[in-house]
Design an enzyme around this catalytic site. Structure first.
Site, PDB file in Angstrom:
ATOM      1  N   GLU A   1     -10.255  11.079  -4.748  1.00  0.00           N
ATOM      2  CA  GLU A   1      -9.100  10.851  -3.867  1.00  0.00           C
ATOM      3  C   GLU A   1      -8.830  12.032  -2.933  1.00  0.00           C
ATOM      4  OE1 GLU A   1      -5.439   9.847  -5.830  1.00  0.00           O
ATOM      5  OE2 GLU A   1      -4.379   9.702  -3.923  1.00  0.00           O
TER       6      GLU A   1
ATOM      7  N   HIS B   1      -9.740  10.248   5.648  1.00  0.00           N
ATOM      8  CA  HIS B   1      -8.631   9.639   6.390  1.00  0.00           C
ATOM      9  C   HIS B   1      -8.276  10.528   7.584  1.00  0.00           C
ATOM     10  CE1 HIS B   1      -6.808   6.058   4.429  1.00  0.00           C
ATOM     11  NE2 HIS B   1      -7.397   6.497   3.326  1.00  0.00           N
TER      12      HIS B   1
ATOM     13  N   HIS C   1       0.827  -1.201   0.000  1.00  0.00           N
ATOM     14  CA  HIS C   1       0.000   0.000   0.000  1.00  0.00           C
ATOM     15  C   HIS C   1       0.872   1.265   0.000  1.00  0.00           C
ATOM     16  CE1 HIS C   1      -3.091   2.775   1.987  1.00  0.00           C
ATOM     17  NE2 HIS C   1      -3.480   2.572   0.769  1.00  0.00           N
TER      18      HIS C   1
HETATM   19 CU1  CUO Z   1      -4.599   4.014  -0.226  1.00  0.00          CU
HETATM   20 CU2  CUO Z   1      -7.022   5.624   1.369  1.00  0.00          CU
HETATM   21  O1  CUO Z   1      -5.334   4.665   1.603  1.00  0.00           O
HETATM   22  O2  CUO Z   1      -5.846   5.452  -0.307  1.00  0.00           O
END
Ligand code: CUO
Length: 689
Positions: free
Chosen positions: A349, A368, A208
């Site tokens: 995003e 987030h 990730h």
């Molecule tokens: Cu990869 Cu939210 O963590 O985009």
């Protein structure tokens, strides 16, 4: 002359001053005196002679005029750094730009050496890694694995004192391996803990981080504007959610409940038990049943209200429903079949490519943040963000999957508006897939049964143990693994000529956690890509064998966990080319879902061959790029995404109402085939040899 590999010396032990020897004492960076920070400049001469006498390699650094680093003011050198915090993103963009605009490697080495001891360590490492990946003259530098640079963000810090003790007391040859215990963040009273092996897997989290390193959301346009970047943001994260849901079914847990109501309390708690070793502060945990609050972080200027999130989401949903978005000049941009999903990715995003930040905001990123600051939204307690605030750690927290599940649902709302694929788009006349199955790569094993188990592996953490021992110190950790296997697909080519095709292999669960069969409409959400490859079909019958380690979504264990330094770099040119560029790619050891003990868990396996002439992308260069083996998730470096079809094809679109079960989708198309496979889990731990 400065060798581009010299930059590697700057990427070790991030907190130690640059003048301290690197590579286990063998390498010294010779800094101009005025490069030393205020603390060390008065004693510079003494330091240089004390630490540098045994060095085998000396890297000279030419002095340059100090660059203006005011963009990083207020970002503490030892504090937290997050790509979700707008101020931090801006600083990263400025630093990447500074590194990218250096005329040659020697100048980059000079400027980077100056910055290194003055900036936040993660900011520096991230920006330098991005710059190294994107400069033509540094592309061949192997960026070290992040787990070895910042082990505190990946493993239980309880092992660090033991590693330091072992490294300080015991000579290299006799050092013991220190165990990182599995399942250390909660007891089995907590149901979510059944998924800890997935959420807290080192390789999963490294993938990730690397994905976001390869696809930065901000920075110079040349770095951000990559082919189908927004679409890949959708697709890669969508596959993470699908994979997580499959693992949940294997563990008798229902699929993730998407976090659609931002006012609802969050029942899932998470206590990461991690520390930032740069300042020895712990990552805050989150109690059960607390709700999002407006964030007003005066420490770094992150200001966002829950209502903002709701408004951005509603505007995005409205745009999807009407089929177009408004750009910042007030023009309509249609969300069509080809570019719609890509534009939505940039908007949701949001990356710097978003066509209208004022209207659509930054839903995913700010979500987030709001979750990451839930315990201290106004900096009252001087606490930093939780694990959701950082791409290296976000996937550890159960809320990640609820948040990203909600994001995925928005993308799929757009996909569901598109026409179902036509028979012409799905078929490949004259091509018949006769069979698909899997087989372990050892003799006398039954077909279509896969095996999973625990494996204990080791990783060298020495280069991340700042002020720690010289030499290697190994920690061992336990992760899911599967026995190596092959996909076998038999294809008939009745066209009378040699044809090229794209072989697409997927699996999906066929029942949910309670054993209830899934209709195709439900199952479509849980298909995970296992491998996509280009195949040559001779007239007649062709048997295609693809080994599990050739999967186009994964990278091998050795690349995920590669160590630092030349000693661990392959010498064979082809292997070296693969090794370079990226640690981006789903870890091979997580390719197969865990399954279950006893009878195992049954999955549908699906194979489809499409006409390569409809899939092919004309690249501007034919040169085989490095690190192309996880192209499904990570794309190709400096090239177009190698498959013209929509990502997620053929499962990304809705189907006619007459398609009730998978068979209804497959039966009309001779170029598709399904079968069932079992995944059996054995609760034993095998050490990697
Ligand atoms: Cu990869 Cu939210 O963590 O985009």
């Amino acid at each position: 002359m400065t060798d581009s590999d010299d930059l590697l010396a700057l990427l070790q032990r991030p907190l130690e001053p640059t003048f301290l020897p690197k590579n286990g004492g063998k390498t010294v960076i010779d800094l101009p005196d005025d490069y030393l920070t205020d603390r060390y400049r008065p004693i510079g001469a003494e330091l240089q002679s004390r630490f540098t006498n045994d060095a085998e390699q000396r890297i000279p650094v030419r002095g340059v005029a100090p660059p203006d680093l005011s963009f990083a003011n207020g970002i503490d050198r030892r504090g937290a750094f997050s790509l979700f915090v707008p101020k931090h993103r801006d600083a990263a963009a400025a630093l990447i730009n500074l590194f990218l605009t250096q005329p040659d490697v020697a100048s980059l080495m000079s400027v980077a050496s100056f910055c290194r001891d003055r900036l936040n360590t993660v900011l520096f490492q991230y920006a330098l890694a991005v710059a190294i990946q994107h400069r033509p003259d540094t592309k061949d530098v192997n960026i070290p694995s992040i787990v070895s640079l910042f082990p505190d963000q990946f493993v239980d810090p309880a092992v660090f004192p033991k590693l330091r003790e072992e490294g300080s007391v015991v000579q290299q040859a006799n050092r013991m391996v220190i165990d990182v215990p599995p399942n250390y963040t909660a007891s089995d009273r907590e149901d979510e803990q059944r998924l800890a092996y997935f959420r807290e897997d080192i390789g999963v989290n490294m993938h990730h981080w690397h994905w976001h390193l390869v696809y930065p959301g901000d920075g110079p346009d040349a770095v951000v504007r990559k082919d189908r970047r927004g679409e890949l943001f959708f697709y890669m994260h969508s596959q993470l959610i699908a994979r997580y849901n499959i693992e949940r079914f294997c563990n008798q847990l229902a699929s993730v409940k998407h976090f659609n109501n931002y006012r609802e309390t969050i029942p899932q708690a998470y206590f990461p038990k991690m520390i930032r070793s740069s300042n020895n502060r712990s990552y805050p945990g989150r109690h059960a049943n607390i709700a999002l609050q407006d964030v007003n972080r005066i420490d770094n200027g992150t200001i966002v209200q829950v209502q903002d999130l709701e408004q951005w989401r509603d505007r995005i949903l409205e745009a999807i429903d009407q089929g177009f978005i408004l750009d910042s000049n007030g023009n309509n941009i249609t969300l069509d079949e080809v570019k719609g999903i890509d534009i939505l990715g940039d908007i949701i995003e949001a990356s710097s490519l978003t066509p209208n930040r004022r209207l659509y905001g930054s839903l995913h990123n700010m979500g987030h943040n709001v979750i990451a600051y839930i315990h201290d939204p106004d900096y009252r307690y001087l606490e930093d963000y939780g694990v959701m605030g950082d791409v290296t750690t976000a996937m550890r927290d159960p809320i990640f999957y609820r948040w990203h599940g909600m994001i995925d649902e928005i993308f799929r709302r757009h996909k569901d508006r598109l026409n179902p694929y036509s028979p012409a788009q799905l078929s490949f006349p004259g091509i018949t897939v006769n069979s698909v199955g899997v087989q372990l790569n050892r003799s006398n094993t039954p077909p279509n049964v896969l095996l999973t188990y625990w494996q204990r592996s080791q990783v060298d953490l020495a280069s991340g143990l700042d002020f720690g021992p010289e030499g290697n110190v190994f920690a061992s950790f336990t992760h899911l693994q599967h026995a190596p296997f092959s996909f076998r697909v038999e294809v008939n080519n009745d066209t009378g000529a040699v044809r090229r095709g794209t072989l697409r292999i997927w699996i999906a669960p066929n029942v949910d956690e309670r054993g209830t069969p899934l209709t195709f409409r439900e199952q479509r959400l849980y298909f995970v890509e296992m491998d996509t490859s280009t195949v040559t079909l001779n007239p007649g019958t062709n048997t295609i064998v693809r080994r599990s380690d050739q999967s186009s979504v994964t990278i091998p264990y050795d690349r995920t966990f590669r160590a630092v330094g030349k000693a661990s770099t392959p010498t064979d040119p082809n292997a070296l080319a693969q090794f370079r560029f990226c640690g981006c790619g789903w870890p091979q050891h997580m390719l197969v879902p865990k399954g279950a003990a006893g009878e195992g868990v049954q999955f549908d396996i699906f194979a489809m061959v499409t006409d390569y002439t409809d899939d092919a992308v004309s690249q501007t260069t034919d040169q085989l790029g490095p690190c192309d083996d996880a192209h499904s998730f990570c794309g190709l470096r400096d090239k177009l995404y190698p498959d013209k079809r929509a990502m997620g094809f053929p499962f990304d679109r809705s189907t006619a109402a007459s398609v009730v079960m998978l068979q209804d989708f497959v039966a009309p198309n001779s170029n598709m085939r399904t079968n069932t496979i079992q995944v059996k889990f054995s609760n034993t731990t095998i050490a990697r040899t």
